[in-house]
Design a protein around this motif. Structure first.
Motif, PDB file in Angstrom:
ATOM      1  N   ILE A   1       0.880  -0.899  -0.112  1.00 51.55           N
ATOM      2  CA  ILE A   1      -0.069  -0.031   0.240  1.00 51.55           C
ATOM      3  C   ILE A   1       0.932   1.147   0.038  1.00 51.55           C
ATOM      4  N   TRP A   2       1.022   2.128  -0.996  1.00 50.52           N
ATOM      5  CA  TRP A   2       1.655   3.163  -1.235  1.00 50.52           C
ATOM      6  C   TRP A   2       0.953   4.357  -1.998  1.00 50.52           C
ATOM      7  N   ARG A   3       1.598   5.336  -1.920  1.00 51.77           N
ATOM      8  CA  ARG A   3       1.166   6.604  -2.651  1.00 51.77           C
ATOM      9  C   ARG A   3       2.090   7.278  -3.037  1.00 51.77           C
ATOM     10  N   ARG A   4       2.406   7.846  -4.245  1.00 55.60           N
ATOM     11  CA  ARG A   4       3.373   8.921  -4.831  1.00 55.60           C
ATOM     12  C   ARG A   4       2.538  10.373  -5.197  1.00 55.60           C
ATOM     13  N   VAL A   5       3.060  11.239  -4.398  1.00 54.38           N
ATOM     14  CA  VAL A   5       2.241  12.522  -4.432  1.00 54.38           C
ATOM     15  C   VAL A   5       3.021  13.540  -4.454  1.00 54.38           C
ATOM     16  N   LEU A   6       2.783  14.565  -5.451  1.00 52.39           N
ATOM     17  CA  LEU A   6       3.578  15.526  -5.601  1.00 52.39           C
ATOM     18  C   LEU A   6       3.019  16.891  -4.897  1.00 52.39           C
ATOM     19  N   VAL A   7       3.820  17.473  -4.071  1.00 53.56           N
ATOM     20  CA  VAL A   7       3.734  18.638  -3.180  1.00 53.56           C
ATOM     21  C   VAL A   7       4.585  19.554  -3.163  1.00 53.56           C
ATOM     22  N   PRO A   8       4.165  21.076  -3.273  1.00 54.86           N
ATOM     23  CA  PRO A   8       5.080  22.213  -3.061  1.00 54.86           C
ATOM     24  C   PRO A   8       6.094  22.077  -2.145  1.00 54.86           C
ATOM     25  N   ALA A   9       7.195  22.256  -1.966  1.00 56.71           N
ATOM     26  CA  ALA A   9       8.171  22.481  -1.137  1.00 56.71           C
ATOM     27  C   ALA A   9       7.670  23.310   0.159  1.00 56.71           C
ATOM     28  N   ASP A  10       7.032  24.334  -0.237  1.00 49.63           N
ATOM     29  CA  ASP A  10       6.704  25.307   0.931  1.00 49.63           C
ATOM     30  C   ASP A  10       5.059  24.925   1.529  1.00 49.63           C
ATOM     31  N   MET A  11       4.869  23.679   1.026  1.00 53.40           N
ATOM     32  CA  MET A  11       3.419  23.161   1.744  1.00 53.40           C
ATOM     33  C   MET A  11       3.705  22.870   3.431  1.00 53.40           C
TER      34      MET A  11
END
Length: 173
Positions: A1-11
């Motif tokens: 069970i896994w996810r690959r998510v793109l998030v901004p560095a300043d989140m």
């Protein structure tokens, strides 16, 4: 069970928590924290007795980039201290912002998230065995609790991304 998510560095970490909740399909019904180098980053609440007992930091203004600086850096995200769901959050790669990228976005993943309050890893594995066996004495009880169906292999990134585009990244609690 896994996810690959793109998030901004300043989140901010509270927003990363919401993104994880939505990407995993959970309901934000339990406490959580991030851990790095034996420091716990969490929401501070006066009613939390153990907050002052741990080496903890209020995470409300901490950006993801403060903890994940270079590729392969890792933090732990623990959700539901009773079930103790532990997630490795790893900075796999830094990418340039482009106009075609809408943050956050789930780019890949596998398998369904364990249901809330199923008892942690050991009980989840036991639940999977039971729901595969309609003759098991606990089968009907589990199926009722699960709402009639549960596919442990199901994952749909388009559904996750649709929820991530809503208020609070799909996390409404």
């Amino acid at each position: 069970i896994w996810r690959r998510v793109l998030v901004p560095a300043d989140m901010l970490l509270p927003d990363l928590h919401r993104v994880i909740q939505t990407a995993m399909g959970w309901t934000n019904s339990h406490m959580h924290h991030f851990v790095q180098n034996r420091t716990f980053y969490m929401e501070t609440r006066e009613e939390d007795e153990f907050f002052g007992e741990m080496d903890s930091v209020d995470y409300e203004s901490i950006k993801v980039s403060k903890l994940l600086k270079k590729e392969k850096d890792k933090i732990i995200y623990e959700y539901d201290f009773g079930d103790s769901w532990m997630h490795d959050i790893i900075l796999e790669k830094k990418i340039s912002n482009g106009p075609e990228i809408i943050y956050p976005t789930c780019v890949d993943g596998a398998m369904n998230c364990p249901p809330e309050d199923c008892g942690g890893t050991w009980r989840y594995e036991e639940m999977l065995k039971i729901i595969k066996n309609p003759g098991h004495e606990e089968y009907e009880e589990y199926m009722d609790w699960l709402g009639g169906a549960f596919d442990p292999n199901y994952f749909n990134k388009d559904e996750v991304n649709k929820r991530l585009k809503t208020r609070n990244y799909g996390c409404f609690r």
